[in-house]
Design a protein around this motif. Structure first.
Motif: not given
Length: 159
Positions: A1-9
């Motif tokens: 499963m290919k995903k991209r995330f933006f985490f900020y915390g």
């Protein structure tokens, strides 16, 4: 499963908690980036976590800084469910969720823009939330000597 995330915390590599220890090894290296939005801090017990509210593309202010992570080959649907659970995000019942996972445009210096999933606050902002000047949660808590929620003494949870 290919995903991209933006985490900020609290899901970034800047914080140590049970979820980062489980998930970050399944993701590629972090790339610094920002999205159009505003961060506010929430105090929960002895720790703090951020909430992100997007702002319109025409807005001249409002940047939230964080990191882009690409999933690796061992990232599974179970990993995604763990992230959703941590973020109190139920895609089947969005009205009951504190956060919604949405695709956002992330500006990555020197690389242009990429699309990534981010957990956006799914409640109205209220006066009890503390604005984060500069849009950087890790810098905000470090400058004030605060503890991120889940970073040991404060319990486990959040972004």
């Amino acid at each position: 499963m290919k995903k991209r995330f933006f985490f900020y915390g609290t899901l970034t590599h800047a914080h140590d908690n049970p979820v980062t220890r489980a998930v970050l090894p399944l993701l590629g290296p972090a790339r610094r980036g920002w999205v159009r939005g505003r961060l506010h801090a929430v105090r929960h017990g002895e720790g703090w976590y951020p909430v992100l509210k997007p702002v319109s593309a025409g807005s001249v202010s409002g940047r939230a800084f964080g990191y882009v992570y690409d999933s690796g080959p061992r990232f599974t649907r179970a990993t995604l469910r763990l992230l959703d659970s941590y973020e109190n995000c139920d895609p089947r019942r969005p009205a009951r969720s504190e956060y919604r996972r949405r695709t956002v445009t992330v500006h990555v210096p020197g690389q242009g823009t990429v699309r990534a999933d981010a957990y956006l606050f799914n409640r109205p902002l209220h006066p009890g939330l503390c604005p984060i000047p500069g849009g950087d949660f890790a810098a905000f808590i470090a400058a004030r000597g605060l503890s991120a929620l889940g970073s040991g003494r404060a319990g486990a949870r959040r972004r």
